[in-house]
Design a protein around this motif. Structure first.
Motif, PDB file in Angstrom:
ATOM      1  N   TYR A  84      53.984  41.720  37.717  1.00 12.23           N
ATOM      2  CA  TYR A  84      52.691  41.174  37.292  1.00 12.23           C
ATOM      3  C   TYR A  84      51.756  41.027  38.492  1.00 12.23           C
ATOM      4  O   TYR A  84      50.587  41.406  38.435  1.00 12.23           O
ATOM      5  CB  TYR A  84      52.869  39.821  36.605  1.00 12.23           C
ATOM      6  CG  TYR A  84      51.540  39.224  36.191  1.00 12.23           C
ATOM      7  CD1 TYR A  84      50.858  39.729  35.081  1.00 12.23           C
ATOM      8  CD2 TYR A  84      50.940  38.215  36.933  1.00 12.23           C
ATOM      9  CE1 TYR A  84      49.625  39.225  34.712  1.00 12.23           C
ATOM     10  CE2 TYR A  84      49.705  37.703  36.576  1.00 12.23           C
ATOM     11  CZ  TYR A  84      49.057  38.212  35.464  1.00 12.23           C
ATOM     12  OH  TYR A  84      47.826  37.726  35.102  1.00 12.23           O
ATOM     13  N   LEU A  85      52.275  40.485  39.581  1.00 16.02           N
ATOM     14  CA  LEU A  85      51.451  40.315  40.783  1.00 16.02           C
ATOM     15  C   LEU A  85      50.966  41.667  41.304  1.00 16.02           C
ATOM     16  O   LEU A  85      49.820  41.796  41.746  1.00 16.02           O
ATOM     17  CB  LEU A  85      52.252  39.596  41.865  1.00 16.02           C
ATOM     18  CG  LEU A  85      52.700  38.165  41.560  1.00 16.02           C
ATOM     19  CD1 LEU A  85      53.564  37.633  42.702  1.00 16.02           C
ATOM     20  CD2 LEU A  85      51.502  37.254  41.329  1.00 16.02           C
ATOM     21  N   THR A  87      50.319  44.338  39.682  1.00  9.46           N
ATOM     22  CA  THR A  87      49.361  45.031  38.816  1.00  9.46           C
ATOM     23  C   THR A  87      48.096  44.225  38.551  1.00  9.46           C
ATOM     24  O   THR A  87      47.221  44.674  37.815  1.00  9.46           O
ATOM     25  CB  THR A  87      50.018  45.375  37.460  1.00  9.46           C
ATOM     26  OG1 THR A  87      50.490  44.162  36.841  1.00  9.46           O
ATOM     27  CG2 THR A  87      51.192  46.324  37.645  1.00  9.46           C
ATOM     28  N   ASN A  88      47.990  43.047  39.153  1.00  9.44           N
ATOM     29  CA  ASN A  88      46.840  42.185  38.922  1.00  9.44           C
ATOM     30  C   ASN A  88      45.740  42.496  39.945  1.00  9.44           C
ATOM     31  O   ASN A  88      45.843  42.161  41.124  1.00  9.44           O
ATOM     32  CB  ASN A  88      47.266  40.711  39.031  1.00  9.44           C
ATOM     33  CG  ASN A  88      46.183  39.759  38.564  1.00  9.44           C
ATOM     34  OD1 ASN A  88      45.010  39.929  38.871  1.00  9.44           O
ATOM     35  ND2 ASN A  88      46.589  38.737  37.831  1.00  9.44           N
ATOM     36  N   THR A  89      44.672  43.116  39.479  1.00  2.43           N
ATOM     37  CA  THR A  89      43.591  43.519  40.389  1.00  2.43           C
ATOM     38  C   THR A  89      42.825  42.322  40.954  1.00  2.43           C
ATOM     39  O   THR A  89      42.244  42.420  42.039  1.00  2.43           O
ATOM     40  CB  THR A  89      42.600  44.458  39.686  1.00  2.43           C
ATOM     41  OG1 THR A  89      42.108  43.822  38.493  1.00  2.43           O
ATOM     42  CG2 THR A  89      43.272  45.771  39.306  1.00  2.43           C
ATOM     43  N   LEU A  90      42.825  41.204  40.230  1.00  2.00           N
ATOM     44  CA  LEU A  90      42.127  40.019  40.725  1.00  2.00           C
ATOM     45  C   LEU A  90      42.716  39.567  42.055  1.00  2.00           C
ATOM     46  O   LEU A  90      41.983  39.151  42.956  1.00  2.00           O
ATOM     47  CB  LEU A  90      42.215  38.885  39.695  1.00  2.00           C
ATOM     48  CG  LEU A  90      41.588  37.540  40.106  1.00  2.00           C
ATOM     49  CD1 LEU A  90      40.109  37.713  40.435  1.00  2.00           C
ATOM     50  CD2 LEU A  90      41.777  36.501  38.998  1.00  2.00           C
ATOM     51  N   ILE A  91      44.028  39.668  42.190  1.00  2.33           N
ATOM     52  CA  ILE A  91      44.684  39.276  43.442  1.00  2.33           C
ATOM     53  C   ILE A  91      44.229  40.178  44.581  1.00  2.33           C
ATOM     54  O   ILE A  91      43.903  39.707  45.676  1.00  2.33           O
ATOM     55  CB  ILE A  91      46.214  39.331  43.291  1.00  2.33           C
ATOM     56  CG1 ILE A  91      46.667  38.368  42.201  1.00  2.33           C
ATOM     57  CG2 ILE A  91      46.905  39.000  44.612  1.00  2.33           C
ATOM     58  CD1 ILE A  91      48.142  38.469  41.867  1.00  2.33           C
ATOM     59  N   GLU A 113      45.327  31.235  38.076  1.00  2.00           N
ATOM     60  CA  GLU A 113      44.935  31.895  36.831  1.00  2.00           C
ATOM     61  C   GLU A 113      45.462  31.075  35.660  1.00  2.00           C
ATOM     62  O   GLU A 113      46.538  30.473  35.757  1.00  2.00           O
ATOM     63  CB  GLU A 113      45.526  33.310  36.810  1.00  2.00           C
ATOM     64  CG  GLU A 113      45.000  34.208  35.706  1.00  2.00           C
ATOM     65  CD  GLU A 113      45.553  35.615  35.843  1.00  2.00           C
ATOM     66  OE1 GLU A 113      44.783  36.532  36.151  1.00  2.00           O
ATOM     67  OE2 GLU A 113      46.770  35.789  35.639  1.00  2.00           O
ATOM     68  N   ASP A 115      47.173  29.924  32.120  1.00  2.81           N
ATOM     69  CA  ASP A 115      48.207  30.281  31.150  1.00  2.81           C
ATOM     70  C   ASP A 115      48.365  29.083  30.224  1.00  2.81           C
ATOM     71  O   ASP A 115      48.942  28.071  30.611  1.00  2.81           O
ATOM     72  CB  ASP A 115      49.531  30.620  31.830  1.00  2.81           C
ATOM     73  CG  ASP A 115      50.601  31.052  30.821  1.00  2.81           C
ATOM     74  OD1 ASP A 115      50.227  31.570  29.753  1.00  2.81           O
ATOM     75  OD2 ASP A 115      51.797  30.864  31.096  1.00  2.81           O
ATOM     76  N   LEU A 122      48.613  32.399  42.096  1.00  2.00           N
ATOM     77  CA  LEU A 122      48.770  33.840  42.288  1.00  2.00           C
ATOM     78  C   LEU A 122      48.677  34.254  43.751  1.00  2.00           C
ATOM     79  O   LEU A 122      49.223  35.290  44.138  1.00  2.00           O
ATOM     80  CB  LEU A 122      47.698  34.602  41.502  1.00  2.00           C
ATOM     81  CG  LEU A 122      47.665  34.428  39.986  1.00  2.00           C
ATOM     82  CD1 LEU A 122      46.572  35.302  39.402  1.00  2.00           C
ATOM     83  CD2 LEU A 122      49.008  34.755  39.358  1.00  2.00           C
ATOM     84  N   LEU A 222      37.917  33.931  34.833  1.00  3.57           N
ATOM     85  CA  LEU A 222      39.188  34.637  34.992  1.00  3.57           C
ATOM     86  C   LEU A 222      40.240  33.740  35.636  1.00  3.57           C
ATOM     87  O   LEU A 222      41.439  33.941  35.465  1.00  3.57           O
ATOM     88  CB  LEU A 222      38.993  35.875  35.863  1.00  3.57           C
ATOM     89  CG  LEU A 222      38.007  36.920  35.337  1.00  3.57           C
ATOM     90  CD1 LEU A 222      37.791  37.998  36.391  1.00  3.57           C
ATOM     91  CD2 LEU A 222      38.517  37.537  34.047  1.00  3.57           C
TER      92      LEU A 222
END
Length: 262
Positions: A84-85, A87-91, A113, A115, A122, A222
């Motif tokens: 997940y980390l 593939t997360n573009t925000l990171i 983020e 949940d 993150l 976000l």
């Protein structure tokens, strides 16, 4: 019920649900467990727990201590979270800005983020100064009594934010925790006006934070970024005056970069 109404139930895999419940049952308070303890923690019967534990052990997600016969998680569990980390573009977008924010302020900066009613860590850039609470990546904190949670909620429409607050399990973590819905909603209104939210020892004693939301192109939040300002080094007034401006600038830069990615 119609055939259409039945479809989601037919597709739902209860075995997978039980397997994930078993993995989720292990935490800092339950580092190792017997089959019976797993069953109780995951709220499943002992027979199901035995099957789930055996399967997860064979897949490499659990291991059994040869002497105590108690089960514990293995590092293989981290593959799912790491994916997940990764593939997360925000990171990816936020990291260079957070690194610069920590360098500029000399205080620890973080990205969280949402949940459900919690914020999840993150990214974290730790300063050289003392930080009273260690919050590794993946840590969860409640929205209602934290700066990052309130910053995120403040960027939502008030009815939506209020609904999340009302549904939260609002317990008093310290003597400073605000638990009344009206108090929290008022704090969200203040955060909406200022652009940032604060938390002064409402989750941990000695811990104070200031946070701002990261907002997408459609105006939806976000997540949030925050700076840690321990009460041993900062007053609330100084934190807002000195850390507020660079925090807001950083949040705007991250939001702009996210929007540029489409």
């Amino acid at each position: 019920m119609t055939e259409t109404d039945d479809a989601p139930n037919l597709l739902f895999n209860q075995s997978l649900e039980k397997g994930l419940a078993v993995l989720s049952a292990f935490d800092a308070q339950r580092r190792t467990m017997t089959i019976a303890e797993v069953a109780a923690a995951a709220d499943i019967n002992k027979s199901s727990a035995q099957r789930m534990v055996f399967t997860l052990e064979q897949l490499g997600y659990l291991r059994k201590h040869p002497q105590t016969r108690r089960y514990q998680l293995t590092p293989a569990v981290m593959k799912i979270g790491f994916n997940y980390l990764a593939t997360n573009t925000l990171i990816d977008v936020a990291n260079p800005f957070l690194a610069e924010l920590t360098k500029l302020t000399t205080e620890t900066s973080c990205l969280t983020e949402p949940d459900q009613a919690e914020m999840v860590y993150l990214a974290r850039f730790v300063s050289a100064h003392f930080v009273p609470v260690h919050m590794p990546i993946g840590s969860r904190i409640p929205m209602y009594c934290t700066a990052s949670g309130r910053a995120y909620l403040s960027a939502l429409a008030e009815p939506e934010a209020r609904a999340i607050v009302e549904a939260s399990n609002r317990i008093a973590h310290t003597k400073h925790t605000r638990t009344e819905v009206a108090q929290i909603v008022e704090a969200l209104r203040e955060a909406r006006q200022r652009g940032y939210a604060t938390n002064r020892e409402e989750l941990f004693l000695g811990d104070m934070t200031i946070a701002a939301p990261v907002v997408s192109a459609n105006g939806r939040p976000l997540g949030a970024i925050h700076l840690v300002a321990p009460t041993g080094r900062w007053s609330l007034e100084d934190m807002e005056a000195k850390l507020g401006p660079p925090l807001l600038q950083c949040a705007r830069a991250i939001s702009s970069s996210v929007r540029a990615l489409g």
